[in-house]
Design a protein around this motif. Sequence first.
Motif, PDB file in Angstrom:
ATOM      1  N   ALA A  33       0.830  -1.207   0.000  1.00 51.40           N
ATOM      2  CA  ALA A  33       0.000   0.000   0.000  1.00 51.40           C
ATOM      3  C   ALA A  33       0.869   1.264   0.000  1.00 51.40           C
ATOM      4  O   ALA A  33       2.000   1.262   0.496  1.00 51.40           O
ATOM      5  N   MET A  34       0.310   2.323  -0.568  1.00 49.22           N
ATOM      6  CA  MET A  34       0.935   3.642  -0.547  1.00 49.22           C
ATOM      7  C   MET A  34      -0.107   4.644  -0.073  1.00 49.22           C
ATOM      8  O   MET A  34      -1.314   4.419  -0.275  1.00 49.22           O
ATOM      9  N   GLY A  35       0.348   5.720   0.512  1.00 47.81           N
ATOM     10  CA  GLY A  35      -0.627   6.678   1.009  1.00 47.81           C
ATOM     11  C   GLY A  35      -0.053   8.047   1.237  1.00 47.81           C
ATOM     12  O   GLY A  35       1.164   8.267   1.143  1.00 47.81           O
ATOM     13  N   TRP A  36      -0.956   8.969   1.531  1.00 47.77           N
ATOM     14  CA  TRP A  36      -0.599  10.342   1.870  1.00 47.77           C
ATOM     15  C   TRP A  36      -1.184  10.686   3.236  1.00 47.77           C
ATOM     16  O   TRP A  36      -2.358  10.401   3.504  1.00 47.77           O
ATOM     17  N   TYR A  37      -0.362  11.286   4.065  1.00 45.54           N
ATOM     18  CA  TYR A  37      -0.772  11.788   5.372  1.00 45.54           C
ATOM     19  C   TYR A  37      -0.505  13.281   5.407  1.00 45.54           C
ATOM     20  O   TYR A  37       0.238  13.805   4.575  1.00 45.54           O
ATOM     21  N   ARG A  38      -1.095  13.965   6.373  1.00 40.82           N
ATOM     22  CA  ARG A  38      -0.811  15.386   6.547  1.00 40.82           C
ATOM     23  C   ARG A  38      -0.780  15.729   8.019  1.00 40.82           C
ATOM     24  O   ARG A  38      -1.425  15.065   8.843  1.00 40.82           O
ATOM     25  N   GLN A  39      -0.024  16.774   8.312  1.00 34.82           N
ATOM     26  CA  GLN A  39       0.068  17.253   9.685  1.00 34.82           C
ATOM     27  C   GLN A  39       0.036  18.770   9.686  1.00 34.82           C
ATOM     28  O   GLN A  39       0.932  19.418   9.146  1.00 34.82           O
ATOM     29  N   GLY A  55      -5.129  -1.097  -6.457  1.00 31.36           N
ATOM     30  CA  GLY A  55      -5.823   0.120  -6.844  1.00 31.36           C
ATOM     31  C   GLY A  55      -7.034   0.483  -6.002  1.00 31.36           C
ATOM     32  O   GLY A  55      -7.699   1.488  -6.281  1.00 31.36           O
ATOM     33  N   SER A  56      -7.327  -0.261  -4.959  1.00 32.93           N
ATOM     34  CA  SER A  56      -8.429   0.110  -4.071  1.00 32.93           C
ATOM     35  C   SER A  56      -8.022   1.324  -3.244  1.00 32.93           C
ATOM     36  O   SER A  56      -6.903   1.375  -2.736  1.00 32.93           O
ATOM     37  N   THR A  57      -8.946   2.264  -3.110  1.00 30.81           N
ATOM     38  CA  THR A  57      -8.626   3.530  -2.437  1.00 30.81           C
ATOM     39  C   THR A  57      -9.484   3.763  -1.209  1.00 30.81           C
ATOM     40  O   THR A  57     -10.577   3.200  -1.063  1.00 30.81           O
ATOM     41  N   GLY A  65     -14.293  13.427  -2.720  1.00 32.62           N
ATOM     42  CA  GLY A  65     -14.867  14.222  -3.788  1.00 32.62           C
ATOM     43  C   GLY A  65     -13.981  15.364  -4.247  1.00 32.62           C
ATOM     44  O   GLY A  65     -14.253  15.982  -5.274  1.00 32.62           O
ATOM     45  N   ARG A  66     -12.919  15.656  -3.484  1.00 34.60           N
ATOM     46  CA  ARG A  66     -12.012  16.748  -3.867  1.00 34.60           C
ATOM     47  C   ARG A  66     -10.606  16.230  -4.207  1.00 34.60           C
ATOM     48  O   ARG A  66      -9.946  16.771  -5.087  1.00 34.60           O
ATOM     49  N   PHE A  67     -10.160  15.208  -3.500  1.00 37.66           N
ATOM     50  CA  PHE A  67      -8.821  14.654  -3.703  1.00 37.66           C
ATOM     51  C   PHE A  67      -8.925  13.302  -4.391  1.00 37.66           C
ATOM     52  O   PHE A  67      -9.871  12.531  -4.153  1.00 37.66           O
ATOM     53  N   THR A  68      -7.929  12.988  -5.209  1.00 31.97           N
ATOM     54  CA  THR A  68      -7.856  11.688  -5.864  1.00 31.97           C
ATOM     55  C   THR A  68      -6.446  11.135  -5.738  1.00 31.97           C
ATOM     56  O   THR A  68      -5.481  11.803  -6.134  1.00 31.97           O
ATOM     57  N   ILE A  69      -6.346   9.937  -5.187  1.00 31.53           N
ATOM     58  CA  ILE A  69      -5.053   9.266  -5.088  1.00 31.53           C
ATOM     59  C   ILE A  69      -4.937   8.258  -6.227  1.00 31.53           C
ATOM     60  O   ILE A  69      -5.925   7.602  -6.597  1.00 31.53           O
ATOM     61  N   SER A  70      -3.760   8.156  -6.791  1.00 29.98           N
ATOM     62  CA  SER A  70      -3.506   7.182  -7.849  1.00 29.98           C
ATOM     63  C   SER A  70      -2.048   6.742  -7.758  1.00 29.98           C
ATOM     64  O   SER A  70      -1.244   7.361  -7.058  1.00 29.98           O
ATOM     65  N   ARG A  71      -1.723   5.684  -8.466  1.00 30.08           N
ATOM     66  CA  ARG A  71      -0.342   5.200  -8.460  1.00 30.08           C
ATOM     67  C   ARG A  71       0.022   4.636  -9.821  1.00 30.08           C
ATOM     68  O   ARG A  71      -0.839   4.136 -10.549  1.00 30.08           O
ATOM     69  N   ASP A  72       1.299   4.737 -10.135  1.00 31.43           N
ATOM     70  CA  ASP A  72       1.852   4.151 -11.344  1.00 31.43           C
ATOM     71  C   ASP A  72       2.851   3.091 -10.882  1.00 31.43           C
ATOM     72  O   ASP A  72       3.963   3.427 -10.468  1.00 31.43           O
ATOM     73  N   ASN A  73       2.440   1.839 -10.918  1.00 25.90           N
ATOM     74  CA  ASN A  73       3.290   0.776 -10.392  1.00 25.90           C
ATOM     75  C   ASN A  73       4.572   0.603 -11.208  1.00 25.90           C
ATOM     76  O   ASN A  73       5.599   0.192 -10.663  1.00 25.90           O
TER      77      ASN A  73
END
Length: 123
Positions: A33-39, A55-57, A65-73
Amino acid sequence: QVQLVESGGGLVQAGGSLRLSCAVSGIIFSINAMGWYRQAPGKQRELVADITKGGSTNYEDSVKGRFTISRDNAKNTVYLQMNSLKPEDTAVYYCNADLNLVGPGSLYSRPYWGQGTQVTVSS
């Protein structure tokens, strides 16, 4: 040496867009898995979005509805497209990846973090 290298942060007006990228460099076996966090200042680090190898998000409620995560394996890269940005999205954004690495005689997994990139949304 394995690293997660982020890019794409900056200053944007409310309602604007930014695209964050995070590339995994170094010798790895594979990525889970890959992800984005914020602080934000004075707050705990929180999950923004994550994506499985298939590819499950999953999204934090305030960004749905505002952000979209994607990945290029093929490129070992994860992206975060952020639209309709709000001042409350202001934070340091961190990339995270669960990496499979080759150890002495076996594979092992461990999480890695990027260095963080500042996103500032002005009102």
